[in-house]
Design an enzyme around this catalytic site. Structure first.
Site, mmCIF file in Angstrom:
data_model
loop_
_atom_site.group_PDB
_atom_site.id
_atom_site.type_symbol
_atom_site.label_atom_id
_atom_site.label_comp_id
_atom_site.label_asym_id
_atom_site.label_seq_id
_atom_site.Cartn_x
_atom_site.Cartn_y
_atom_site.Cartn_z
ATOM 1 C CE1 TYR A 74 -3.339 -3.015 0.960
ATOM 2 C CE2 TYR A 74 -4.280 -1.217 -0.308
ATOM 3 C CZ TYR A 74 -4.343 -2.526 0.149
ATOM 4 O OH TYR A 74 -5.395 -3.321 -0.211
ATOM 5 N NE ARG A 77 -2.827 -0.137 -4.904
ATOM 6 C CZ ARG A 77 -4.017 -0.583 -4.465
ATOM 7 N NH1 ARG A 77 -4.073 -1.635 -3.675
ATOM 8 N NH2 ARG A 77 -5.121 0.024 -4.814
ATOM 9 C CG HIS A 126 -14.000 -0.547 -3.340
ATOM 10 N ND1 HIS A 126 -13.706 -0.986 -4.605
ATOM 11 C CD2 HIS A 126 -15.218 -1.061 -3.040
ATOM 12 C CE1 HIS A 126 -14.695 -1.754 -5.053
ATOM 13 N NE2 HIS A 126 -15.637 -1.808 -4.117
ATOM 14 C CB CYS A 134 -4.914 2.687 15.072
ATOM 15 S SG CYS A 134 -4.423 1.474 16.294
ATOM 16 C CB CYS A 157 -3.026 2.307 21.274
ATOM 17 S SG CYS A 157 -3.415 1.580 19.666
ATOM 18 N N GLY A 194 -14.250 2.041 -17.307
ATOM 19 C CA GLY A 194 -12.945 1.510 -16.894
ATOM 20 C C GLY A 194 -13.006 0.499 -15.781
ATOM 21 C CB VAL A 221 -9.402 -0.302 -23.747
ATOM 22 C CG1 VAL A 221 -9.074 1.172 -23.547
ATOM 23 C CG2 VAL A 221 -8.981 -1.124 -22.535
HETATM 24 C C1 BV8 Z 1 -18.490 -7.447 0.408
HETATM 25 C C2 BV8 Z 1 -9.826 -1.880 -2.276
HETATM 26 C C3 BV8 Z 1 -19.753 -8.741 1.855
HETATM 27 C C4 BV8 Z 1 -8.544 -2.496 -1.874
HETATM 28 C C5 BV8 Z 1 -11.151 -3.497 -3.541
HETATM 29 C C6 BV8 Z 1 -21.656 -10.646 -4.325
HETATM 30 C C7 BV8 Z 1 -22.097 -9.695 -3.400
HETATM 31 C C8 BV8 Z 1 -21.241 -9.218 -2.416
HETATM 32 C C9 BV8 Z 1 -19.917 -9.667 -2.344
HETATM 33 C C10 BV8 Z 1 -19.470 -10.578 -3.267
HETATM 34 C C11 BV8 Z 1 -20.338 -11.071 -4.240
HETATM 35 N N1 BV8 Z 1 -19.639 -11.959 -4.986
HETATM 36 C C12 BV8 Z 1 -18.369 -12.021 -4.527
HETATM 37 C C13 BV8 Z 1 -18.242 -11.213 -3.461
HETATM 38 C C14 BV8 Z 1 -17.035 -11.035 -2.687
HETATM 39 C C15 BV8 Z 1 -16.155 -9.909 -3.200
HETATM 40 C C16 BV8 Z 1 -16.016 -9.889 -4.688
HETATM 41 O O1 BV8 Z 1 -16.718 -9.144 -5.370
HETATM 42 N N2 BV8 Z 1 -15.119 -10.702 -5.200
HETATM 43 C C17 BV8 Z 1 -14.885 -10.734 -6.631
HETATM 44 C C18 BV8 Z 1 -13.368 -10.777 -6.905
HETATM 45 C C19 BV8 Z 1 -15.611 -11.928 -7.190
HETATM 46 N N3 BV8 Z 1 -16.663 -8.630 -2.726
HETATM 47 C C20 BV8 Z 1 -16.261 -8.203 -1.522
HETATM 48 O O2 BV8 Z 1 -15.564 -8.842 -0.763
HETATM 49 C C21 BV8 Z 1 -16.766 -6.834 -1.092
HETATM 50 N N4 BV8 Z 1 -17.282 -6.967 0.231
HETATM 51 O O3 BV8 Z 1 -19.329 -7.493 -0.422
HETATM 52 O O4 BV8 Z 1 -18.648 -7.876 1.668
HETATM 53 C C22 BV8 Z 1 -19.988 -8.739 3.282
HETATM 54 C C23 BV8 Z 1 -21.270 -8.524 3.717
HETATM 55 C C24 BV8 Z 1 -21.514 -8.545 5.041
HETATM 56 C C25 BV8 Z 1 -20.468 -8.776 5.953
HETATM 57 C C26 BV8 Z 1 -19.178 -8.983 5.508
HETATM 58 C C27 BV8 Z 1 -18.921 -8.965 4.158
HETATM 59 C C28 BV8 Z 1 -15.607 -5.841 -0.997
HETATM 60 C C29 BV8 Z 1 -15.095 -5.527 -2.367
HETATM 61 C C30 BV8 Z 1 -14.023 -4.418 -2.286
HETATM 62 C C31 BV8 Z 1 -12.665 -5.035 -2.399
HETATM 63 N N5 BV8 Z 1 -11.667 -3.982 -2.439
HETATM 64 N N6 BV8 Z 1 -10.274 -2.493 -3.517
HETATM 65 C C32 BV8 Z 1 -7.439 -2.125 -2.827
HETATM 66 O O5 BV8 Z 1 -7.664 -1.320 -3.768
HETATM 67 O O6 BV8 Z 1 -6.339 -2.650 -2.598
HETATM 68 S S1 BV8 Z 1 -11.662 -4.095 -5.038
HETATM 69 C C33 BV8 Z 1 -10.531 -3.731 -6.270
HETATM 70 O O7 BV8 Z 1 -11.160 -4.221 -7.477
HETATM 71 C C34 BV8 Z 1 -10.322 -2.251 -6.527
HETATM 72 O O8 BV8 Z 1 -11.036 -1.388 -5.672
HETATM 73 C C35 BV8 Z 1 -10.889 -2.049 -7.931
HETATM 74 O O9 BV8 Z 1 -11.448 -0.831 -8.063
HETATM 75 C C36 BV8 Z 1 -11.902 -3.133 -7.960
HETATM 76 C C37 BV8 Z 1 -12.493 -3.464 -9.278
HETATM 77 O O10 BV8 Z 1 -11.447 -3.602 -10.223
HETATM 78 P P1 BV8 Z 1 -11.497 -2.603 -11.481
HETATM 79 O O11 BV8 Z 1 -11.523 -1.211 -10.976
HETATM 80 O O12 BV8 Z 1 -12.614 -3.020 -12.361
HETATM 81 O O13 BV8 Z 1 -10.088 -2.846 -12.113
HETATM 82 P P2 BV8 Z 1 -9.673 -4.047 -13.098
HETATM 83 O O14 BV8 Z 1 -8.201 -4.031 -13.221
HETATM 84 O O15 BV8 Z 1 -10.391 -5.293 -12.692
HETATM 85 O O16 BV8 Z 1 -10.315 -3.598 -14.505
HETATM 86 C C38 BV8 Z 1 -9.809 -2.447 -15.163
HETATM 87 C C39 BV8 Z 1 -10.671 -2.250 -16.394
HETATM 88 O O17 BV8 Z 1 -10.253 -1.038 -17.037
HETATM 89 C C40 BV8 Z 1 -10.530 -3.361 -17.429
HETATM 90 O O18 BV8 Z 1 -11.816 -3.746 -17.860
HETATM 91 C C41 BV8 Z 1 -9.753 -2.691 -18.579
HETATM 92 O O19 BV8 Z 1 -10.161 -3.192 -19.831
HETATM 93 C C42 BV8 Z 1 -10.184 -1.253 -18.421
HETATM 94 N N7 BV8 Z 1 -9.269 -0.245 -18.972
HETATM 95 C C43 BV8 Z 1 -7.908 -0.303 -19.052
HETATM 96 N N8 BV8 Z 1 -7.444 0.863 -19.579
HETATM 97 C C44 BV8 Z 1 -8.532 1.658 -19.814
HETATM 98 C C45 BV8 Z 1 -9.698 0.957 -19.432
HETATM 99 N N9 BV8 Z 1 -10.931 1.476 -19.543
HETATM 100 C C46 BV8 Z 1 -11.036 2.740 -20.049
HETATM 101 N N10 BV8 Z 1 -9.969 3.480 -20.426
HETATM 102 C C47 BV8 Z 1 -8.707 2.972 -20.328
HETATM 103 N N11 BV8 Z 1 -7.661 3.735 -20.712
HETATM 104 ZN ZN ZN Z 2 -4.141 3.027 18.094
#
Ligand code: BV8
Ligand code: ZN
Length: 264
Positions: A74, A77, A126, A134, A157, A194, A221
């Site tokens: 992090y 990043r 997100h 903390c 702490c 995106g 894209v």
């Molecule tokens: C939750 C922060 C539940 C950290 C991130 C159904 C419902 C609920 C949950 C789930 C579900 N199914 C599965 C789940 C679990 C999970 C999930 O979705 N898993 C996936 C992998 C299947 N979801 C969760 O865990 C979420 N929590 O729902 O909790 C719950 C309920 C009650 C109690 C407890 C729990 C939490 C999800 C958040 C995770 N954190 N990020 C960090 O950043 O390190 S997600 C991470 O992926 C980033 O935030 C990012 O934004 C996100 C999505 O990725 P994208 O932004 O789409 O990026 P990616 O690289 O994938 O794609 C880029 C795109 O850009 C491509 O398509 C490319 O073609 C395009 N591109 C490239 N260049 C360009 C372009 N487009 C335009 N112009 C360009 N120039």
């Molecule tokens: Zn603390």
């Protein structure tokens, strides 16, 4: 079954007409909009997760198992994000915001580029990579405190610091997801920009907008996991396509303004 999305490299006349008629606009963005600012995406080749999987890094258990690796990832990043500048895509959304009431920008990104571009009506689904807190007392850090093995710790702490992002398996903050859900439901036009549309509940928003009558457009894209559900897919970089929409709405509003003045 809706008619298959039209795929093109330029916005269609239908989209431009929808934007002219719309009062409410909702925009969802993902890592792709920050590519033209030099930031890597998550899942594209060369992306942030190329050598790791989300399981290795963006979740609580990974952090507990190897806080050094996760804090280091992090911090790296954060440095990249803070040296990046908003691009034409971010700035076009700042301009589009002026033409719609209500307008909501819903970002999955944690790089704070939309905020730095000047977007106002925006939610960070997100969280963001700047806000640290903390893991014990939840306070934000006041100064840099490190443990002997170089871990970032709380000055109050001594607890481990974590980034203010939502990890996999963590629920999203209530207010942003509620606002995003309301905005998707009430939107006349919904732009999904995106994002690979893989992460939920964010990826559920365009589907919700569509179920409630919005004209849903993907700007990417390449096709995403939800291209099939879109009314229109515009294939191209966000930094090229979004300025075309903003310029169109700028001249449309100028014409409207002129008519209002001449008809007084
Ligand atoms: C939750 C922060 C539940 C950290 C991130 C159904 C419902 C609920 C949950 C789930 C579900 N199914 C599965 C789940 C679990 C999970 C999930 O979705 N898993 C996936 C992998 C299947 N979801 C969760 O865990 C979420 N929590 O729902 O909790 C719950 C309920 C009650 C109690 C407890 C729990 C939490 C999800 C958040 C995770 N954190 N990020 C960090 O950043 O390190 S997600 C991470 O992926 C980033 O935030 C990012 O934004 C996100 C999505 O990725 P994208 O932004 O789409 O990026 P990616 O690289 O994938 O794609 C880029 C795109 O850009 C491509 O398509 C490319 O073609 C395009 N591109 C490239 N260049 C360009 C372009 N487009 C335009 N112009 C360009 N120039
Ligand atoms: Zn603390």
């Amino acid at each position: 079954m809706n008619s298959p999305a039209t795929h093109s490299t330029v916005p269609s006349e239908r989209l431009l007409a929808r934007l002219e008629k719309a009062t409410s606009l909702c925009v969802l963005t993902g890592a792709g909009i920050s590519v033209e600012s030099g930031l890597a995406t998550f899942r594209d080749p060369g992306g942030l997760w190329e050598e790791y999987s989300p399981a290795d890094l963006a979740n609580e258990a990974a952090f507990r198992r190897d806080p050094q690796l996760v804090q280091g990832w992090y911090q790296a990043r954060l440095k990249q994000a803070l040296t990046a500048e908003p691009n034409e895509g971010h700035l076009a959304l700042v301009e589009l915001e002026k033409f719609y009431e209500p307008f909501l920008l819903v970002t999955q990104n944690v790089d704070t580029l939309h905020k730095r571009a000047g977007s106002i009506n925006m939610v960070e689904l997100h969280g963001n990579i700047v806000d640290e807190r903390c893991t014990d007392c939840s306070k934000p850090p006041v100064d840099q405190v490190f443990s002997e093995d170089g871990l970032r710790c709380c000055g109050f702490c001594g607890g481990l610091l974590r980034p203010g992002v939502v990890w996999f398996g963590e629920s999203l903050p209530m207010d942003p997801i509620e606002r995003a859900t309301d905005a998707a439901i009430s939107s006349d036009v919904f732009l999904s920009v995106g994002t690979s549309s893989i992460v939920y509940p964010a990826a559920g928003l365009p589907l919700l907008a569509k179920q409630n009558g919005a004209y849903v457009v993907e700007i990417n894209v390449e096709p995403s996991a939800l291209s099939y559900a879109m009314d229109e897919v515009v294939l191209g970089p966000a930094g090229d396509i979004l300025p075309v929409l903003a310029a169109h709405m700028r001249s449309f509003n100028n014409r409207e303004e002129l008519e209002r003045i001449t008809n007084r």
